[in-house]
Design a protein around this motif. Sequence first.
Motif, PDB file in Angstrom:
ATOM      1  N   TYR A  52       0.805  -1.222   0.000  1.00 58.38           N
ATOM      2  CA  TYR A  52       0.000   0.000   0.000  1.00 58.38           C
ATOM      3  C   TYR A  52       0.839   1.274   0.000  1.00 58.38           C
ATOM      4  O   TYR A  52       0.341   2.356   0.281  1.00 58.38           O
ATOM      5  CB  TYR A  52      -0.965  -0.007   1.195  1.00 58.38           C
ATOM      6  CG  TYR A  52      -2.024  -1.068   1.040  1.00 58.38           C
ATOM      7  CD1 TYR A  52      -3.047  -0.929   0.103  1.00 58.38           C
ATOM      8  CD2 TYR A  52      -1.987  -2.234   1.800  1.00 58.38           C
ATOM      9  CE1 TYR A  52      -4.005  -1.921  -0.064  1.00 58.38           C
ATOM     10  CE2 TYR A  52      -2.939  -3.228   1.648  1.00 58.38           C
ATOM     11  CZ  TYR A  52      -3.949  -3.060   0.715  1.00 58.38           C
ATOM     12  OH  TYR A  52      -4.889  -4.036   0.547  1.00 58.38           O
ATOM     13  N   ASN A  53       2.136   1.134  -0.324  1.00 58.10           N
ATOM     14  CA  ASN A  53       3.061   2.267  -0.488  1.00 58.10           C
ATOM     15  C   ASN A  53       3.272   3.095   0.769  1.00 58.10           C
ATOM     16  O   ASN A  53       3.467   4.302   0.705  1.00 58.10           O
ATOM     17  CB  ASN A  53       2.610   3.168  -1.646  1.00 58.10           C
ATOM     18  CG  ASN A  53       2.659   2.454  -2.963  1.00 58.10           C
ATOM     19  OD1 ASN A  53       3.603   1.715  -3.239  1.00 58.10           O
ATOM     20  ND2 ASN A  53       1.631   2.633  -3.766  1.00 58.10           N
ATOM     21  N   TYR A  54       3.215   2.448   1.923  1.00 56.71           N
ATOM     22  CA  TYR A  54       3.567   3.121   3.167  1.00 56.71           C
ATOM     23  C   TYR A  54       5.079   3.091   3.333  1.00 56.71           C
ATOM     24  O   TYR A  54       5.791   2.419   2.595  1.00 56.71           O
ATOM     25  CB  TYR A  54       2.907   2.448   4.372  1.00 56.71           C
ATOM     26  CG  TYR A  54       1.417   2.635   4.437  1.00 56.71           C
ATOM     27  CD1 TYR A  54       0.866   3.874   4.748  1.00 56.71           C
ATOM     28  CD2 TYR A  54       0.558   1.578   4.185  1.00 56.71           C
ATOM     29  CE1 TYR A  54      -0.507   4.048   4.817  1.00 56.71           C
ATOM     30  CE2 TYR A  54      -0.822   1.748   4.243  1.00 56.71           C
ATOM     31  CZ  TYR A  54      -1.341   2.977   4.560  1.00 56.71           C
ATOM     32  OH  TYR A  54      -2.697   3.150   4.617  1.00 56.71           O
ATOM     33  N   GLU A  55       5.570   3.783   4.344  1.00 51.23           N
ATOM     34  CA  GLU A  55       6.989   3.760   4.663  1.00 51.23           C
ATOM     35  C   GLU A  55       7.419   2.316   4.927  1.00 51.23           C
ATOM     36  O   GLU A  55       6.670   1.557   5.546  1.00 51.23           O
ATOM     37  CB  GLU A  55       7.227   4.619   5.908  1.00 51.23           C
ATOM     38  CG  GLU A  55       8.652   4.679   6.360  1.00 51.23           C
ATOM     39  CD  GLU A  55       8.830   5.565   7.589  1.00 51.23           C
ATOM     40  OE1 GLU A  55       9.971   5.843   7.923  1.00 51.23           O
ATOM     41  OE2 GLU A  55       7.827   5.975   8.205  1.00 51.23           O
ATOM     42  N   PRO A  56       8.619   1.918   4.482  1.00 48.88           N
ATOM     43  CA  PRO A  56       9.082   0.557   4.796  1.00 48.88           C
ATOM     44  C   PRO A  56       9.030   0.307   6.306  1.00 48.88           C
ATOM     45  O   PRO A  56       9.435   1.154   7.103  1.00 48.88           O
ATOM     46  CB  PRO A  56      10.528   0.551   4.283  1.00 48.88           C
ATOM     47  CG  PRO A  56      10.542   1.593   3.191  1.00 48.88           C
ATOM     48  CD  PRO A  56       9.580   2.654   3.663  1.00 48.88           C
ATOM     49  N   ALA A  57       8.515  -0.853   6.682  1.00 51.24           N
ATOM     50  CA  ALA A  57       8.222  -1.155   8.081  1.00 51.24           C
ATOM     51  C   ALA A  57       9.446  -1.071   8.992  1.00 51.24           C
ATOM     52  O   ALA A  57       9.369  -0.486  10.076  1.00 51.24           O
ATOM     53  CB  ALA A  57       7.596  -2.544   8.184  1.00 51.24           C
ATOM     54  N   VAL A  58      10.561  -1.629   8.570  1.00 48.09           N
ATOM     55  CA  VAL A  58      11.746  -1.617   9.431  1.00 48.09           C
ATOM     56  C   VAL A  58      12.259  -0.189   9.599  1.00 48.09           C
ATOM     57  O   VAL A  58      12.642   0.221  10.699  1.00 48.09           O
ATOM     58  CB  VAL A  58      12.838  -2.566   8.894  1.00 48.09           C
ATOM     59  CG1 VAL A  58      14.116  -2.458   9.711  1.00 48.09           C
ATOM     60  CG2 VAL A  58      12.334  -4.008   8.891  1.00 48.09           C
ATOM     61  N   GLU A  59      12.236   0.591   8.527  1.00 49.68           N
ATOM     62  CA  GLU A  59      12.651   1.995   8.617  1.00 49.68           C
ATOM     63  C   GLU A  59      11.737   2.756   9.580  1.00 49.68           C
ATOM     64  O   GLU A  59      12.201   3.612  10.334  1.00 49.68           O
ATOM     65  CB  GLU A  59      12.651   2.652   7.243  1.00 49.68           C
ATOM     66  CG  GLU A  59      13.686   2.078   6.297  1.00 49.68           C
ATOM     67  CD  GLU A  59      15.108   2.241   6.794  1.00 49.68           C
ATOM     68  OE1 GLU A  59      15.444   3.292   7.371  1.00 49.68           O
ATOM     69  OE2 GLU A  59      15.892   1.297   6.620  1.00 49.68           O
ATOM     70  N   ALA A  60      10.453   2.440   9.563  1.00 44.67           N
ATOM     71  CA  ALA A  60       9.512   3.088  10.487  1.00 44.67           C
ATOM     72  C   ALA A  60       9.846   2.742  11.940  1.00 44.67           C
ATOM     73  O   ALA A  60       9.807   3.617  12.813  1.00 44.67           O
ATOM     74  CB  ALA A  60       8.079   2.678  10.156  1.00 44.67           C
ATOM     75  N   LEU A  61      10.219   1.488  12.195  1.00 44.18           N
ATOM     76  CA  LEU A  61      10.593   1.090  13.555  1.00 44.18           C
ATOM     77  C   LEU A  61      11.861   1.807  14.013  1.00 44.18           C
ATOM     78  O   LEU A  61      11.958   2.230  15.167  1.00 44.18           O
ATOM     79  CB  LEU A  61      10.812  -0.421  13.631  1.00 44.18           C
ATOM     80  CG  LEU A  61       9.586  -1.314  13.424  1.00 44.18           C
ATOM     81  CD1 LEU A  61      10.000  -2.769  13.473  1.00 44.18           C
ATOM     82  CD2 LEU A  61       8.515  -1.015  14.446  1.00 44.18           C
ATOM     83  N   ILE A  62      12.821   1.945  13.106  1.00 43.67           N
ATOM     84  CA  ILE A  62      14.059   2.663  13.438  1.00 43.67           C
ATOM     85  C   ILE A  62      13.745   4.107  13.794  1.00 43.67           C
ATOM     86  O   ILE A  62      14.287   4.649  14.759  1.00 43.67           O
ATOM     87  CB  ILE A  62      15.071   2.570  12.281  1.00 43.67           C
ATOM     88  CG1 ILE A  62      15.546   1.118  12.114  1.00 43.67           C
ATOM     89  CG2 ILE A  62      16.249   3.510  12.502  1.00 43.67           C
ATOM     90  CD1 ILE A  62      16.320   0.866  10.838  1.00 43.67           C
ATOM     91  N   GLU A  63      12.858   4.733  13.054  1.00 39.92           N
ATOM     92  CA  GLU A  63      12.478   6.126  13.337  1.00 39.92           C
ATOM     93  C   GLU A  63      11.786   6.247  14.691  1.00 39.92           C
ATOM     94  O   GLU A  63      11.998   7.224  15.418  1.00 39.92           O
ATOM     95  CB  GLU A  63      11.608   6.689  12.212  1.00 39.92           C
ATOM     96  CG  GLU A  63      12.366   6.907  10.921  1.00 39.92           C
ATOM     97  CD  GLU A  63      13.593   7.794  11.097  1.00 39.92           C
ATOM     98  OE1 GLU A  63      13.492   8.868  11.714  1.00 39.92           O
ATOM     99  OE2 GLU A  63      14.676   7.390  10.614  1.00 39.92           O
ATOM    100  N   VAL A  64      10.962   5.271  15.053  1.00 44.93           N
ATOM    101  CA  VAL A  64      10.318   5.276  16.378  1.00 44.93           C
ATOM    102  C   VAL A  64      11.383   5.159  17.465  1.00 44.93           C
ATOM    103  O   VAL A  64      11.361   5.894  18.462  1.00 44.93           O
ATOM    104  CB  VAL A  64       9.278   4.141  16.501  1.00 44.93           C
ATOM    105  CG1 VAL A  64       8.810   3.983  17.947  1.00 44.93           C
ATOM    106  CG2 VAL A  64       8.096   4.409  15.591  1.00 44.93           C
ATOM    107  N   ALA A  65      12.328   4.242  17.278  1.00 49.72           N
ATOM    108  CA  ALA A  65      13.400   4.066  18.264  1.00 49.72           C
ATOM    109  C   ALA A  65      14.208   5.352  18.423  1.00 49.72           C
ATOM    110  O   ALA A  65      14.484   5.783  19.543  1.00 49.72           O
ATOM    111  CB  ALA A  65      14.310   2.903  17.853  1.00 49.72           C
ATOM    112  N   LYS A  66      14.571   5.973  17.308  1.00 51.14           N
ATOM    113  CA  LYS A  66      15.322   7.235  17.367  1.00 51.14           C
ATOM    114  C   LYS A  66      14.502   8.326  18.049  1.00 51.14           C
ATOM    115  O   LYS A  66      15.016   9.084  18.866  1.00 51.14           O
ATOM    116  CB  LYS A  66      15.712   7.695  15.966  1.00 51.14           C
ATOM    117  CG  LYS A  66      16.827   6.896  15.345  1.00 51.14           C
ATOM    118  CD  LYS A  66      17.127   7.428  13.948  1.00 51.14           C
ATOM    119  CE  LYS A  66      18.268   6.709  13.287  1.00 51.14           C
ATOM    120  NZ  LYS A  66      18.533   7.238  11.933  1.00 51.14           N
TER     121      LYS A  66
END
Length: 77
Positions: A52-66
Amino acid sequence: MKTITHQVGDHVYEIRIQQTDIGWTVASFRSGTRVSPNYSVTYELAMDMQHYNYEPAVEALIEVAKGDLDNRRLKDS
């Protein structure tokens, strides 16, 4: 396992990305001690996000962690 370094003020953190049997987990560490919960995503959800063209999931998790580190939302950060 992949690791990235993230600095907040004078604290240096290691964000670890690890593939599991059901998906990926991301967690933050300082001096070898975990300072965050495991942020995780399943393969199924990651594929849905990609479809569905959302942000890549792992990149999204990294951004949450940061973000949690940057905004001092974690006990030891």
